[in-house]
Design a protein around this motif. Sequence first.
Motif, mmCIF file in Angstrom:
data_model
loop_
_atom_site.group_PDB
_atom_site.id
_atom_site.type_symbol
_atom_site.label_atom_id
_atom_site.label_comp_id
_atom_site.label_asym_id
_atom_site.label_seq_id
_atom_site.Cartn_x
_atom_site.Cartn_y
_atom_site.Cartn_z
ATOM 1 N N ILE A 210 14.668 -57.132 -54.670
ATOM 2 C CA ILE A 210 15.423 -56.169 -53.570
ATOM 3 C C ILE A 210 14.605 -56.453 -52.513
ATOM 4 O O ILE A 210 13.201 -56.836 -52.427
ATOM 5 C CB ILE A 210 15.287 -54.530 -54.223
ATOM 6 N N ASP A 211 15.289 -56.091 -51.230
ATOM 7 C CA ASP A 211 14.754 -56.321 -49.768
ATOM 8 C C ASP A 211 14.645 -55.084 -49.226
ATOM 9 O O ASP A 211 15.781 -54.199 -49.406
ATOM 10 C CB ASP A 211 15.559 -57.045 -48.808
ATOM 11 N N ILE A 212 13.425 -54.452 -48.912
ATOM 12 C CA ILE A 212 13.204 -53.273 -48.652
ATOM 13 C C ILE A 212 12.691 -53.234 -47.133
ATOM 14 O O ILE A 212 12.057 -54.048 -46.815
ATOM 15 C CB ILE A 212 11.896 -52.534 -49.358
ATOM 16 N N THR A 213 13.388 -52.408 -46.250
ATOM 17 C CA THR A 213 13.127 -52.356 -44.752
ATOM 18 C C THR A 213 12.357 -51.105 -44.376
ATOM 19 O O THR A 213 13.015 -50.015 -44.830
ATOM 20 C CB THR A 213 14.379 -52.595 -43.955
ATOM 21 N N PHE A 214 11.462 -51.259 -43.729
ATOM 22 C CA PHE A 214 10.486 -50.356 -43.445
ATOM 23 C C PHE A 214 10.332 -50.189 -41.799
ATOM 24 O O PHE A 214 10.346 -50.991 -41.193
ATOM 25 C CB PHE A 214 9.029 -50.375 -43.876
ATOM 26 N N ILE A 215 10.055 -48.847 -41.106
ATOM 27 C CA ILE A 215 9.644 -48.426 -39.997
ATOM 28 C C ILE A 215 8.402 -47.769 -39.984
ATOM 29 O O ILE A 215 8.160 -47.030 -41.229
ATOM 30 C CB ILE A 215 10.773 -48.069 -39.003
ATOM 31 N N LYS A 216 7.703 -47.683 -39.216
ATOM 32 C CA LYS A 216 6.613 -46.693 -38.963
ATOM 33 C C LYS A 216 7.040 -45.638 -38.178
ATOM 34 O O LYS A 216 7.491 -45.844 -37.154
ATOM 35 C CB LYS A 216 5.393 -47.243 -38.213
ATOM 36 N N ALA A 217 7.189 -44.358 -38.544
ATOM 37 C CA ALA A 217 7.941 -43.292 -38.206
ATOM 38 C C ALA A 217 6.886 -42.240 -37.598
ATOM 39 O O ALA A 217 5.627 -42.008 -38.197
ATOM 40 C CB ALA A 217 8.730 -42.553 -39.270
ATOM 41 N N TYR B 40 8.470 -52.390 -61.679
ATOM 42 C CA TYR B 40 7.225 -53.514 -61.908
ATOM 43 C C TYR B 40 7.472 -54.734 -61.214
ATOM 44 O O TYR B 40 8.404 -55.526 -61.472
ATOM 45 C CB TYR B 40 7.202 -53.449 -63.504
ATOM 46 N N GLY B 41 6.628 -55.291 -60.681
ATOM 47 C CA GLY B 41 6.875 -56.417 -59.939
ATOM 48 C C GLY B 41 5.857 -56.723 -58.871
ATOM 49 O O GLY B 41 4.547 -56.080 -58.765
ATOM 50 N N LEU B 42 6.092 -57.774 -57.746
ATOM 51 C CA LEU B 42 5.275 -58.033 -56.790
ATOM 52 C C LEU B 42 6.174 -58.101 -55.419
ATOM 53 O O LEU B 42 7.196 -58.474 -55.468
ATOM 54 C CB LEU B 42 4.631 -59.302 -56.988
ATOM 55 N N PHE B 43 5.284 -57.971 -54.335
ATOM 56 C CA PHE B 43 6.043 -58.139 -53.012
ATOM 57 C C PHE B 43 5.828 -59.770 -52.784
ATOM 58 O O PHE B 43 4.619 -60.173 -52.870
ATOM 59 C CB PHE B 43 5.478 -57.572 -51.997
ATOM 60 N N VAL B 44 6.887 -60.730 -52.448
ATOM 61 C CA VAL B 44 6.959 -61.975 -52.596
ATOM 62 C C VAL B 44 6.872 -62.653 -51.166
ATOM 63 O O VAL B 44 6.246 -63.809 -50.821
ATOM 64 C CB VAL B 44 7.715 -62.557 -53.367
ATOM 65 N N ASN B 45 7.502 -61.954 -50.379
ATOM 66 C CA ASN B 45 7.615 -62.456 -48.813
ATOM 67 C C ASN B 45 8.126 -61.163 -47.903
ATOM 68 O O ASN B 45 8.483 -60.156 -48.268
ATOM 69 C CB ASN B 45 8.480 -63.641 -48.679
ATOM 70 N N GLY B 46 7.915 -61.488 -46.501
ATOM 71 C CA GLY B 46 8.533 -60.637 -45.602
ATOM 72 C C GLY B 46 8.947 -61.364 -44.101
ATOM 73 O O GLY B 46 8.529 -62.288 -44.029
ATOM 74 N N ASN C 29 9.317 -53.979 -28.078
ATOM 75 C CA ASN C 29 8.427 -53.112 -27.306
ATOM 76 C C ASN C 29 7.543 -52.222 -27.896
ATOM 77 O O ASN C 29 7.585 -51.153 -27.911
ATOM 78 C CB ASN C 29 9.334 -52.179 -26.359
ATOM 79 N N LYS C 30 6.896 -52.809 -28.774
ATOM 80 C CA LYS C 30 5.630 -52.249 -29.427
ATOM 81 C C LYS C 30 6.104 -51.557 -30.788
ATOM 82 O O LYS C 30 5.528 -50.758 -31.314
ATOM 83 C CB LYS C 30 4.919 -51.288 -28.585
ATOM 84 N N ARG C 31 7.651 -51.411 -30.782
ATOM 85 C CA ARG C 31 8.195 -50.834 -32.117
ATOM 86 C C ARG C 31 9.087 -51.826 -32.903
ATOM 87 O O ARG C 31 9.238 -53.055 -32.268
ATOM 88 C CB ARG C 31 9.132 -49.618 -31.648
ATOM 89 N N GLY C 32 9.621 -51.432 -33.796
ATOM 90 C CA GLY C 32 10.293 -52.247 -34.567
ATOM 91 C C GLY C 32 10.464 -52.133 -36.168
ATOM 92 O O GLY C 32 10.143 -50.911 -36.531
ATOM 93 N N TYR C 33 10.627 -53.291 -37.045
ATOM 94 C CA TYR C 33 10.827 -52.851 -38.231
ATOM 95 C C TYR C 33 10.305 -54.207 -39.087
ATOM 96 O O TYR C 33 10.395 -55.230 -38.412
ATOM 97 C CB TYR C 33 12.291 -52.538 -38.887
ATOM 98 N N PHE C 34 10.075 -54.046 -40.391
ATOM 99 C CA PHE C 34 9.652 -55.311 -41.243
ATOM 100 C C PHE C 34 10.459 -55.060 -42.555
ATOM 101 O O PHE C 34 10.624 -53.997 -43.005
ATOM 102 C CB PHE C 34 8.137 -55.487 -41.223
ATOM 103 N N THR C 35 10.852 -56.337 -42.993
ATOM 104 C CA THR C 35 11.595 -56.260 -44.293
ATOM 105 C C THR C 35 10.619 -57.171 -45.281
ATOM 106 O O THR C 35 10.104 -58.250 -45.086
ATOM 107 C CB THR C 35 13.090 -57.098 -44.204
#
Length: 250
Positions: free
Chosen positions: A61-68, A106-112, A118-124
């Motif tokens: 699964i791909d999970i997209t986060f922002i810092k809020a 149960y598992g591992l993060f494998v890449n992103g 402009n100093k903001r954004g998101y990562f997946t």
Amino acid sequence: MSLFEGNRDRVRWDGRSLTDAWYRLYVVDIERHESNQFGVSRTVNMVNNKFISVEDAIFTIDITFIKADYNNNSDEWGRWYLDEVAGILFEHKEPKLLEIGSKIYYGLFVNGSIKKINKRGYFTVTFQSVKPTAYGSLIEYDYYTANEDEYIKLENIGLYDTYADITIKCIEDGQLELTNYSCCGYTLKVNMIKDEVIKIIGETQEILGDGDAEFDTEALKLERGVNRIRVTSTGIFKFKYNWQPEFPLI
């Protein structure tokens, strides 16, 4: 296809909260492949056109986060912040628990990947499961019985049958039988003396602790739905069922 948007529920990785006041991660999207959106991918094994078995495949699964910020809007981040988050997500080389809301994986993060504006954004980040299903929270059922013959009901709310761990403590010498009439009438029987404790691990049938136990593997199984358990005892016992329902849906 997006199956999830705007989750401010608890997010924990290896026991560490990622939605607390320090990290303030906000899940804005969770995506799966169109062909596996139900969370189940199966292979049917055939030999000479005869059914042999079915295997459930693991999933990503791909999970997209922002810092809020505290209004759930995207907040600025520095390089030090991403370095710290990356160190937390990718430090392990063996499977750990990821909790998002009421689901456990149960598992591992494998890449992103990172998208910064402009100093903001998101990562997946991509999470690779090592199990073919997600799990619900651990369910516990405690019961005290004294020289009785009665019935209890245990509900497995998952979409699959599962095996429970059963812990039994003897308060007064005697015999205890737990018979699951929803599962072919298989019985777990123990003979114990006062203060003995025994635990049977459902998935492996391993026996830990004291006491004498006899059972068939199916006696530890909780079928999907309501299970009717007959409790018969000639002594006084306290016992506990522990299980985690399995869910294919994300």
